[in-house]
Design an enzyme around this catalytic site. Structure first.
Site, PDB file in Angstrom:
ATOM      1  N   LYS A  68       0.806  -1.229   0.000  1.00  0.00           N
ATOM      2  CA  LYS A  68       0.000   0.000   0.000  1.00  0.00           C
ATOM      3  C   LYS A  68       0.841   1.284   0.000  1.00  0.00           C
ATOM      4  O   LYS A  68       0.380   2.322  -0.458  1.00  0.00           O
ATOM      5  CB  LYS A  68      -0.954   0.005   1.192  1.00  0.00           C
ATOM      6  CG  LYS A  68      -2.155  -0.905   1.000  1.00  0.00           C
ATOM      7  CD  LYS A  68      -3.105  -0.767   2.172  1.00  0.00           C
ATOM      8  CE  LYS A  68      -4.333  -1.617   1.961  1.00  0.00           C
ATOM      9  NZ  LYS A  68      -5.309  -1.444   3.048  1.00  0.00           N
ATOM     10  N   ASP A 104     -10.148   3.007   1.775  1.00  0.00           N
ATOM     11  CA  ASP A 104     -10.291   2.468   3.135  1.00  0.00           C
ATOM     12  C   ASP A 104     -11.083   3.426   4.028  1.00  0.00           C
ATOM     13  O   ASP A 104     -11.876   2.988   4.870  1.00  0.00           O
ATOM     14  CB  ASP A 104      -8.913   2.231   3.775  1.00  0.00           C
ATOM     15  CG  ASP A 104      -8.270   0.940   3.265  1.00  0.00           C
ATOM     16  OD1 ASP A 104      -9.003   0.058   2.792  1.00  0.00           O
ATOM     17  OD2 ASP A 104      -7.030   0.830   3.342  1.00  0.00           O
ATOM     18  N   ARG A 151       0.947   1.241  19.752  1.00  0.00           N
ATOM     19  CA  ARG A 151       2.078   0.629  20.465  1.00  0.00           C
ATOM     20  C   ARG A 151       3.272   1.581  20.447  1.00  0.00           C
ATOM     21  O   ARG A 151       3.907   1.823  21.445  1.00  0.00           O
ATOM     22  CB  ARG A 151       2.406  -0.690  19.754  1.00  0.00           C
ATOM     23  CG  ARG A 151       3.550  -1.444  20.313  1.00  0.00           C
ATOM     24  CD  ARG A 151       3.678  -2.764  19.602  1.00  0.00           C
ATOM     25  NE  ARG A 151       3.941  -2.628  18.163  1.00  0.00           N
ATOM     26  CZ  ARG A 151       4.139  -3.647  17.343  1.00  0.00           C
ATOM     27  NH1 ARG A 151       4.062  -4.879  17.799  1.00  0.00           N
ATOM     28  NH2 ARG A 151       4.381  -3.460  16.057  1.00  0.00           N
TER      29      ARG A 151
HETATM   30  P1  NAP Z   1       0.031  -1.490   9.064  1.00  0.00           P
HETATM   31  O1  NAP Z   1       0.201  -0.277   8.211  1.00  0.00           O
HETATM   32  O2  NAP Z   1       1.067  -2.548   9.060  1.00  0.00           O
HETATM   33  O3  NAP Z   1      -0.155  -0.988  10.598  1.00  0.00           O
HETATM   34  C1  NAP Z   1      -0.300  -1.853  11.655  1.00  0.00           C
HETATM   35  C2  NAP Z   1      -0.488  -1.081  12.971  1.00  0.00           C
HETATM   36  O4  NAP Z   1      -0.776  -2.038  13.995  1.00  0.00           O
HETATM   37  C3  NAP Z   1       0.735  -0.313  13.422  1.00  0.00           C
HETATM   38  O5  NAP Z   1       0.314   0.882  14.030  1.00  0.00           O
HETATM   39  C4  NAP Z   1       1.383  -1.238  14.464  1.00  0.00           C
HETATM   40  O6  NAP Z   1       2.033  -0.584  15.521  1.00  0.00           O
HETATM   41  C5  NAP Z   1       0.172  -1.912  15.050  1.00  0.00           C
HETATM   42  N1  NAP Z   1       0.537  -3.241  15.563  1.00  0.00           N
HETATM   43  C6  NAP Z   1       1.020  -4.263  14.812  1.00  0.00           C
HETATM   44  N2  NAP Z   1       1.231  -5.343  15.609  1.00  0.00           N
HETATM   45  C7  NAP Z   1       0.901  -4.950  16.868  1.00  0.00           C
HETATM   46  C8  NAP Z   1       0.914  -5.595  18.154  1.00  0.00           C
HETATM   47  N3  NAP Z   1       1.297  -6.874  18.275  1.00  0.00           N
HETATM   48  N4  NAP Z   1       0.493  -4.891  19.222  1.00  0.00           N
HETATM   49  C9  NAP Z   1       0.074  -3.602  19.097  1.00  0.00           C
HETATM   50  N5  NAP Z   1       0.032  -2.942  17.922  1.00  0.00           N
HETATM   51  C10 NAP Z   1       0.440  -3.605  16.831  1.00  0.00           C
HETATM   52  O7  NAP Z   1      -1.339  -2.225   8.739  1.00  0.00           O
HETATM   53  P2  NAP Z   1      -2.678  -1.626   8.086  1.00  0.00           P
HETATM   54  O8  NAP Z   1      -2.578  -1.667   6.610  1.00  0.00           O
HETATM   55  O9  NAP Z   1      -3.016  -0.333   8.751  1.00  0.00           O
HETATM   56  O10 NAP Z   1      -3.732  -2.769   8.502  1.00  0.00           O
HETATM   57  C11 NAP Z   1      -4.059  -3.013   9.855  1.00  0.00           C
HETATM   58  C12 NAP Z   1      -5.081  -4.147   9.940  1.00  0.00           C
HETATM   59  O11 NAP Z   1      -6.267  -3.754   9.287  1.00  0.00           O
HETATM   60  C13 NAP Z   1      -4.639  -5.447   9.240  1.00  0.00           C
HETATM   61  O12 NAP Z   1      -5.075  -6.529  10.027  1.00  0.00           O
HETATM   62  C14 NAP Z   1      -5.376  -5.420   7.915  1.00  0.00           C
HETATM   63  O13 NAP Z   1      -5.629  -6.707   7.425  1.00  0.00           O
HETATM   64  C15 NAP Z   1      -6.673  -4.727   8.331  1.00  0.00           C
HETATM   65  N6  NAP Z   1      -7.353  -4.016   7.231  1.00  0.00           N
HETATM   66  C16 NAP Z   1      -8.651  -4.332   6.990  1.00  0.00           C
HETATM   67  C17 NAP Z   1      -9.339  -3.678   5.988  1.00  0.00           C
HETATM   68  C18 NAP Z   1     -10.779  -4.039   5.718  1.00  0.00           C
HETATM   69  O14 NAP Z   1     -11.306  -3.616   4.665  1.00  0.00           O
HETATM   70  N7  NAP Z   1     -11.444  -4.762   6.583  1.00  0.00           N
HETATM   71  C19 NAP Z   1      -8.714  -2.673   5.222  1.00  0.00           C
HETATM   72  C20 NAP Z   1      -7.383  -2.353   5.523  1.00  0.00           C
HETATM   73  C21 NAP Z   1      -6.707  -3.023   6.537  1.00  0.00           C
HETATM   74  P3  NAP Z   1       3.534  -0.016  15.425  1.00  0.00           P
HETATM   75  O15 NAP Z   1       3.380   1.326  14.779  1.00  0.00           O
HETATM   76  O16 NAP Z   1       3.978   0.062  16.825  1.00  0.00           O
HETATM   77  O17 NAP Z   1       4.330  -0.983  14.593  1.00  0.00           O
END
Ligand code: NAP
Length: 272
Positions: A68, A104, A151
């Site tokens: 992304k 999103d 976090r």
């Molecule tokens: P991303 O850019 O990788 O961001 C992940 C975030 O989660 C970061 O802020 C990270 O914190 C935090 N995190 C990761 N592991 C963690 C842990 N063990 N404990 C606490 N915080 C943690 O991911 P993203 O693209 O935003 O997506 C996030 C989630 O949303 C994913 O599961 C994805 O599949 C889902 N999603 C769903 C949709 C939908 O349409 N339903 C759309 C988009 C995304 P740090 O900053 O500290 O690393």
């Protein structure tokens, strides 16, 4: 025939082909939507895919993890929202130019509005990645009292500064009385499905709790919310609405929402 698809890795579990192909078939469009798996081990594969999209008759594509952010380097233009949010989940090939969009934000807002009004609400967003940033930005229209927890606190603080919301630490998410709680982290995602950032005793019974994870659909956070008597929204609602907006961008016409919704739930049932 134009080809559309989902770019990411891995993509084999993606629910997007079921929704988009059902809509394409329903409207009788001369197009197909495929899985477009791109190997992150080969740094040139993503670039080549973008440069050759005309040759391959690609009309547009959805973008998922881990591309992304990386995909932005290959766009000719961005939609202003994608630029502000800083991530692209939709690319449209307009006259041989790749335009990056982000759906999103609208997906999350539509999913929330099916269950609750957002105006003036006290809202908690957990996470500071691409999805959390899109959701945080999209709250600006609702005069809501928005808090963001992450976090890594500095990332939450950066988003809070950019979008004029409040960054909070872990102790505050356990005590504040939120109306709406959104998990935009992968905490609780398969295979760590027993994890949750909040437990039932910290979730107000009047709250609406949305988890945007789609595997599993009933995350531990949503189980905790149900135990607390709160309302819940699972991740497929955001997935549906972001795909509906994507379809509009791909084909320049409104998506048949009911058709896409039915296809999504049929596919989920088939996989159970
Ligand atoms: P991303 O850019 O990788 O961001 C992940 C975030 O989660 C970061 O802020 C990270 O914190 C935090 N995190 C990761 N592991 C963690 C842990 N063990 N404990 C606490 N915080 C943690 O991911 P993203 O693209 O935003 O997506 C996030 C989630 O949303 C994913 O599961 C994805 O599949 C889902 N999603 C769903 C949709 C939908 O349409 N339903 C759309 C988009 C995304 P740090 O900053 O500290 O690393």
């Amino acid at each position: 025939m134009k080809t559309f698809g989902i770019v990411g890795h891995p993509v084999r579990q993606s629910l997007s082909p079921a929704m988009h192909n059902a809509a394409i078939k329903h409207l009788g469009l001369d197009a197909e939507y495929r899985l477009l798996d791109i190997d992150p081990k080969d740094p040139e594969e993503l670039a080549n895919f973008c440069y050759e999209s005309d040759l391959n008759n690609i009309g547009g594509f959805s973008v998922t993890m881990p591309y992304k952010l990386d995909i932005m380097a290959y766009m000719d233009h961005y939609d202003p929202l994608a630029k502000i949010v800083g991530s692209v989940n939709t690319v449209v090939n307009e006259d041989n130019k790749l335009i990056g969009y982000n759906t999103d934000a609208i997906g999350a807002i539509q999913a929330l509005r099916e269950k609750t009004n957002l105006i003036g609400k006290k809202i908690l967003i957990m996470g500071a990645g691409g999805a959390a940033r899109a959701i945080a930005y999209s709250m600006k229209d609702f005069q809501a009292d928005v808090h963001i927890y992450n976090r890594t606190l500095e990332k939450a603080e950066e988003i809070a500064k950019a979008f004029e919301i409040e960054a909070i630490d872990h102790s505050k998410i356990q005590t504040a009385d939120f109306d709406i709680i959104i998990n935009a982290t992968p905490v609780g995602m398969f295979p760590n499905s027993e994890e949750s950032l909040l437990h039932s005793d910290k979730i107000p019974s009047h709250a609406v709790v949305m988890d945007i994870i789609t595997n599993p659909l009933e995350t531990q956070l949503l189980k905790e919310a149900k135990k607390a008597g709160a309302q819940t929204i699972s991740g497929e609602r955001m997935l549906l609405h972001q795909a509906v907006d994507q379809f509009r961008l791909f084909f320049g016409q409104e998506a048949p929402v009911k058709v896409m919704e039915e296809a999504l739930y049929e596919e989920l049932k088939r996989r159970r």
